[in-house]
Design a protein around this motif. Structure first.
Motif: not given
Length: 218
Positions: A73-75, A93-95, A119-124, A136-142
């Motif tokens: 995810i850092n990449s 694809p990275v996520a 998981k937070k970093m992936i959603a971000t 609206m989809q990934y903000g709340p997940q993060a």
């Protein structure tokens, strides 16, 4: 005679397991040290691949899968910094890869603050690929993942680092604040001062990043 044979067998098994454990620890220590000092997408992906190979060889250790996901995810974050149009085909694809890896880590270590931070970093990252359409989809997940990480371990300094990054990068009209970000980064540093990782290969990254962001805030 049977008793002697059993004792000898147990001794050999114990020695074999100890050697295997030492090999694992050595392999991990060398690579964990590189997590905080690798700053190119290709270097981070190579590091992720190495951690994944260690994880697949061990099978019952959560840390290699965790680090494989983190460096993957850092990449993606590094690729995002370079910018460009239509980032979703590059970052998704990275996520996806990171999500598969962190799921394997979670299967071996549930209710783990460090795993929820990834998981937070992936959603971000997913959200950042197309903020207008994905917030609206990934903000709340993060946000939910970050809150869970904090609930599981409020002394985890990386919780406050990621909170601070959110405040730092979010425009003020949407709730961002450099002043609030500074407070969170300062809190993260306090937590780093008292944080003791369980082992030499457990997560302890982020202090340098915290200091970097503090240096960006005048």
């Amino acid at each position: 005679m049977k008793k002697i044979f059993l004792i000898a067998s147990l001794a050999l098994m114990s020695a074999s397991l100890m050697a295997q454990s030492e090999k694992y620890q050595k392999a991990m220590q060398e690579k964990v040290a590189a997590v905080d000092t690798t700053f190119t997408p290709d270097g981070l992906k190579a590091l992720s691949n190495t951690f994944e190979r260690i994880a697949d060889a061990e099978k019952n250790q959560w840390l290699p899968y965790y680090y494989a996901a983190l460096t993957q995810i850092n990449s993606g974050y590094m690729m995002m910094v370079k910018g460009g149009n239509d980032l979703a085909p590059v970052l998704d694809p990275v996520a996806d890869k990171a999500e598969g890896l962190i799921s394997k880590a979670e299967a071996l270590s549930s209710n783990n603050s460090e795993i929820y931070l990834v998981k937070k970093m992936i959603a971000t990252l997913r959200m950042s690929a197309d903020p207008m359409n994905r917030y609206m989809q990934y903000g709340p997940q993060a946000q939910q993942a970050l809150e869970t990480a904090k609930k599981l371990n409020p002394e985890n300094p990386r919780v406050y680092l990621l909170e601070g990054q959110d405040k730092f990068y979010t425009p003020e009209q949407y709730g961002g604040s450099k002043t609030e970000a500074k407070k969170l980064f300062e809190e993260a540093l306090k937590k780093y001062d008292s944080f003791k990782p369980a082992t030499s290969i457990d997560p302890n990254w982020g202090r340098g990043t915290t200091n970097y962001f503090l240096g960006q805030i005048k």
